[in-house]
Design a protein around this motif. Structure first.
Motif, PDB file in Angstrom:
ATOM      1  N   ILE A 162     106.856  94.654  27.520  1.00 34.11           N
ATOM      2  CA  ILE A 162     107.587  92.897  27.682  1.00 34.11           C
ATOM      3  C   ILE A 162     108.300  92.694  26.287  1.00 34.11           C
ATOM      4  CG2 ILE A 162     105.332  91.902  27.667  1.00 34.11           C
ATOM      5  CD1 ILE A 162     106.047  90.248  30.255  1.00 34.11           C
ATOM      6  N   LYS A 163     109.345  91.872  26.560  1.00 38.96           N
ATOM      7  CA  LYS A 163     109.867  90.346  25.797  1.00 38.96           C
ATOM      8  C   LYS A 163     109.415  89.805  25.111  1.00 38.96           C
ATOM      9  CE  LYS A 163     113.889  90.327  23.983  1.00 38.96           C
ATOM     10  NZ  LYS A 163     115.491  90.915  23.872  1.00 38.96           N
ATOM     11  N   CYS A 164     108.870  89.561  24.054  1.00 42.32           N
ATOM     12  CA  CYS A 164     108.774  88.116  23.971  1.00 42.32           C
ATOM     13  C   CYS A 164     109.925  87.162  23.491  1.00 42.32           C
ATOM     14  CB  CYS A 164     107.353  87.460  23.250  1.00 42.32           C
ATOM     15  SG  CYS A 164     107.060  88.697  21.684  1.00 42.32           S
ATOM     16  N   ASP A 165     109.884  85.964  22.657  1.00 41.73           N
ATOM     17  CA  ASP A 165     110.920  85.835  21.811  1.00 41.73           C
ATOM     18  C   ASP A 165     110.941  85.863  20.591  1.00 41.73           C
ATOM     19  OD1 ASP A 165     109.424  83.193  21.294  1.00 41.73           O
ATOM     20  OD2 ASP A 165     110.445  81.870  22.022  1.00 41.73           O
ATOM     21  N   LYS A 166     111.137  85.873  19.398  1.00 40.77           N
ATOM     22  CA  LYS A 166     111.212  85.467  17.990  1.00 40.77           C
ATOM     23  C   LYS A 166     110.092  84.464  17.510  1.00 40.77           C
ATOM     24  CE  LYS A 166     113.731  82.312  16.803  1.00 40.77           C
ATOM     25  NZ  LYS A 166     115.879  82.248  15.850  1.00 40.77           N
ATOM     26  N   ASN A 167     109.353  83.645  18.323  1.00 42.32           N
ATOM     27  CA  ASN A 167     108.362  82.606  17.879  1.00 42.32           C
ATOM     28  C   ASN A 167     107.514  83.495  17.968  1.00 42.32           C
ATOM     29  OD1 ASN A 167     110.198  81.181  16.677  1.00 42.32           O
ATOM     30  ND2 ASN A 167     110.151  80.172  17.940  1.00 42.32           N
ATOM     31  N   GLY A 168     107.176  84.674  19.232  1.00 42.88           N
ATOM     32  CA  GLY A 168     105.641  85.053  20.112  1.00 42.88           C
ATOM     33  C   GLY A 168     105.634  84.313  21.322  1.00 42.88           C
ATOM     34  N   TYR A 169     106.664  83.914  22.050  1.00 43.45           N
ATOM     35  CA  TYR A 169     106.352  82.701  23.244  1.00 43.45           C
ATOM     36  C   TYR A 169     106.727  84.174  24.361  1.00 43.45           C
ATOM     37  CZ  TYR A 169     106.490  79.416  26.348  1.00 43.45           C
ATOM     38  OH  TYR A 169     106.513  77.970  27.572  1.00 43.45           O
TER      39      TYR A 169
END
Length: 177
Positions: free
Chosen positions: A156-163
Motif C-alpha cells: 500500500i502507498k502512503c505519502d512522503k510523511n507516512g500518512y
C-alpha cells in the motif's frame, strides 16, 4: 453496527480506543514508514489500537501484538504494519496477529460472561500485513507471498510523511479476496 457490537465497544477500556472526531487514528513510532493512519468512521465498524509491547498489567513482560483491529458486525481484521516485505517480517506479523486474536477472544469472552451475551467472531477473522509500496519497486516474488496463506500481505502507498488514509471499503475489498 448492531446494538450488541456497540455495547461491546462501550464495554472496552478507553486505552484500546483510538477515536478522534470522525476518524480512528493510529500513530506509529518515529522512524516507521507508516506514521499516521487515518480510518474514516462510518458507523459500520470500530477500530481498536494496540501499543507496542502490550502488557495491560497482566504480564511481566510485554507481548507483541498487531497494530490495530478493525471490528464489524460480521468480520474482524487484525492488521500489522511493516516497513518491508522480507519473509521474516511476515512471519513476525503473523505471530503478532495471532497474539492479538487471543487477546480479542479474551475480551469477547469476558464481555459475554459479564453481560450474558453471545458475541462470536470465530471463523470470521483475517490477518493482514500492510507494507509500503516503494517507487520503482520490482514485483514481490510470488512464492514469498504464498509462503503463509493465513496472512494477507498487501502493498500500500502512503505519502512522503507516512500518512495513510483508509476507509471501510478497503477492508470489505480485502474480505472478497
Amino acid at each position: 453496527m448492531n446494538k450488541s457490537l456497540q455495547d461491546f465497544y462501550s464495554f472496552l477500556s478507553d486505552e484500546l480506543k483510538c477515536e478522534c472526531d470522525r476518524n480512528y487514528v493510529i500513530k506509529e513510532k518515529k522512524g516507521s514508514v507508516f506514521r499516521h493512519i487515518n480510518i474514516k468512521k462510518d458507523g459500520k465498524f470500530f477500530v481498536l489500537k494496540q501499543e507496542d509491547g502490550f502488557k495491560a498489567g497482566l504480564f511481566k513482560d510485554a507481548i507483541f501484538s498487531c497494530d490495530f483491529i478493525v471490528v464489524s458486525d460480521d468480520e474482524v481484521f487484525f492488521v500489522e504494519l511493516k516497513s518491508n516485505n522480507a519473509k521474516d517480517t511476515f512471519d513476525k506479523a503473523l505471530k503478532q496477529c495471532q497474539s492479538s486474536k487471543i487477546l480479542f477472544h479474551y475480551l469477547c469472552n469476558a464481555y459475554n460472561l459479564n453481560k450474558s451475551k453471545e458475541l462470536d467472531f470465530k471463523n470470521k477473522e483475517q490477518f493482514i500485513c500492510l507494507y509500503p509500496q516503494k517507487a520503482n519497486q520490482q514485483k514481490t516474488p510470488t512464492n514469498l507471498l504464498k509462503n503463509n496463506p493465513q496472512l494477507k500481505k498487501i502493498e500500500i502507498k502512503c505519502d512522503k510523511n507516512g500518512y495513510l488514509e483508509l476507509g471501510w471499503q478497503f477492508f470489505k475489498n480485502i474480505s472478497k479476496t
